[in-house]
Design a protein around this motif. Structure first.
Motif, PDB file in Angstrom:
ATOM      1  N   THR A 162      29.748  43.269  47.227  1.00  0.00           N
ATOM      2  CA  THR A 162      29.235  43.360  45.599  1.00  0.00           C
ATOM      3  C   THR A 162      28.184  42.515  45.510  1.00  0.00           C
ATOM      4  O   THR A 162      28.038  41.548  46.081  1.00  0.00           O
ATOM      5  CB  THR A 162      30.464  42.984  44.768  1.00  0.00           C
ATOM      6  OG1 THR A 162      30.958  41.659  44.942  1.00  0.00           O
ATOM      7  CG2 THR A 162      31.733  43.848  45.078  1.00  0.00           C
TER       8      THR A 162
ATOM      9  N   THR B 179      23.516  51.450  47.194  1.00  0.00           N
ATOM     10  CA  THR B 179      24.583  51.077  46.160  1.00  0.00           C
ATOM     11  C   THR B 179      25.251  52.010  45.635  1.00  0.00           C
ATOM     12  O   THR B 179      25.067  53.056  45.555  1.00  0.00           O
ATOM     13  CB  THR B 179      23.887  50.208  44.998  1.00  0.00           C
ATOM     14  OG1 THR B 179      22.986  51.296  44.102  1.00  0.00           O
ATOM     15  CG2 THR B 179      22.983  49.003  45.346  1.00  0.00           C
TER      16      THR B 179
ATOM     17  N   GLN C  41      28.720  52.470  42.395  1.00  0.00           N
ATOM     18  CA  GLN C  41      29.374  51.740  41.283  1.00  0.00           C
ATOM     19  C   GLN C  41      30.814  51.737  41.691  1.00  0.00           C
ATOM     20  O   GLN C  41      31.552  52.794  41.992  1.00  0.00           O
ATOM     21  CB  GLN C  41      28.898  52.606  40.199  1.00  0.00           C
ATOM     22  CG  GLN C  41      29.496  51.946  38.791  1.00  0.00           C
ATOM     23  CD  GLN C  41      28.763  50.489  38.281  1.00  0.00           C
ATOM     24  OE1 GLN C  41      27.514  50.701  38.435  1.00  0.00           O
ATOM     25  NE2 GLN C  41      29.334  49.640  37.914  1.00  0.00           N
ATOM     26  N   GLU C  42      31.533  50.674  41.480  1.00  0.00           N
ATOM     27  CA  GLU C  42      32.864  50.556  41.676  1.00  0.00           C
ATOM     28  C   GLU C  42      33.420  49.966  40.446  1.00  0.00           C
ATOM     29  O   GLU C  42      33.810  48.650  40.353  1.00  0.00           O
ATOM     30  CB  GLU C  42      33.193  49.920  42.936  1.00  0.00           C
ATOM     31  CG  GLU C  42      32.927  50.280  44.024  1.00  0.00           C
ATOM     32  CD  GLU C  42      33.698  49.499  45.360  1.00  0.00           C
ATOM     33  OE1 GLU C  42      33.749  48.492  45.200  1.00  0.00           O
ATOM     34  OE2 GLU C  42      33.163  49.908  46.472  1.00  0.00           O
TER      35      GLU C  42
ATOM     36  N   ARG D  27      33.350  47.959  37.236  1.00  0.00           N
ATOM     37  CA  ARG D  27      32.534  47.053  36.793  1.00  0.00           C
ATOM     38  C   ARG D  27      31.460  46.549  37.671  1.00  0.00           C
ATOM     39  O   ARG D  27      30.725  45.838  37.394  1.00  0.00           O
ATOM     40  CB  ARG D  27      33.149  45.856  36.039  1.00  0.00           C
ATOM     41  CG  ARG D  27      34.120  46.202  34.657  1.00  0.00           C
ATOM     42  CD  ARG D  27      34.779  45.055  34.263  1.00  0.00           C
ATOM     43  NE  ARG D  27      34.692  43.841  34.637  1.00  0.00           N
ATOM     44  CZ  ARG D  27      35.458  42.875  35.132  1.00  0.00           C
ATOM     45  NH1 ARG D  27      36.834  43.127  34.739  1.00  0.00           N
ATOM     46  NH2 ARG D  27      35.066  41.880  35.243  1.00  0.00           N
TER      47      ARG D  27
ATOM     48  N   VAL E 199      29.086  46.739  41.316  1.00  0.00           N
ATOM     49  CA  VAL E 199      28.104  47.456  42.307  1.00  0.00           C
ATOM     50  C   VAL E 199      28.226  46.839  43.761  1.00  0.00           C
ATOM     51  O   VAL E 199      28.152  45.512  43.759  1.00  0.00           O
ATOM     52  CB  VAL E 199      26.828  47.210  41.737  1.00  0.00           C
ATOM     53  CG1 VAL E 199      25.873  47.918  42.655  1.00  0.00           C
ATOM     54  CG2 VAL E 199      26.374  47.843  40.409  1.00  0.00           C
ATOM     55  N   ARG E 200      28.514  47.768  44.492  1.00  0.00           N
ATOM     56  CA  ARG E 200      28.700  47.425  45.988  1.00  0.00           C
ATOM     57  C   ARG E 200      27.465  47.924  46.566  1.00  0.00           C
ATOM     58  O   ARG E 200      27.211  48.990  46.538  1.00  0.00           O
ATOM     59  CB  ARG E 200      30.281  48.072  46.416  1.00  0.00           C
ATOM     60  CG  ARG E 200      30.322  47.722  48.031  1.00  0.00           C
ATOM     61  CD  ARG E 200      31.528  48.182  48.684  1.00  0.00           C
ATOM     62  NE  ARG E 200      32.744  47.527  47.862  1.00  0.00           N
ATOM     63  CZ  ARG E 200      33.152  46.445  48.181  1.00  0.00           C
ATOM     64  NH1 ARG E 200      32.623  45.666  49.378  1.00  0.00           N
ATOM     65  NH2 ARG E 200      34.113  45.942  47.584  1.00  0.00           N
TER      66      ARG E 200
END
Length: 107
Positions: A34, A64, A66-67, A69, A71-72
């Motif tokens: 993250t 990237t 979104q996971e 809340r 960002v991985r």
């Protein structure tokens, strides 16, 4: 990979913090990290890291996801493999078997 893509990727990696981010993501492949963990591990302020991630993403070296809340970030290993292949294409006059890498102690 073409010359323009190679120059963009090399330019993105030609900065100490961006190189550190990319190497950290490679070390944590394929799971990635993250943004918060990257910032914590490299001790980079959020705005600075965001700037560097944008450059690496634009070069196609980082993606990237979104996971919730968070960002991985992931290193794009196919892209770096393509860059390495591009740089070593036609190594030793098209005979890569004679171009053995130097042993670590020789580098």
């Amino acid at each position: 990979m073409n010359n323009t893509n190679a120059v963009t990727a090399l330019a993105a990696l030609a900065q100490e913090s961006r190189l550190a981010v990319f190497r950290l993501l490679v070390q944590n492949a394929p799971a990635g990290l993250t943004v918060g963990l990257i910032a914590e591990q490299l001790e980079l302020p959020a705005p600075t890291l965001s700037f560097h991630l944008k450059t690496l993403t634009h070069a196609g070296l980082v993606s990237t996801v979104q996971e919730g809340r968070f960002v991985r970030c992931h290193a794009d290993m196919r892209r770096i493999d393509a860059l390495i292949g591009f740089l070593t294409d036609n190594c030793c006059g098209g005979h890569p078997e004679i171009c053995k890498p130097a042993a670590p102690e020789e580098q």
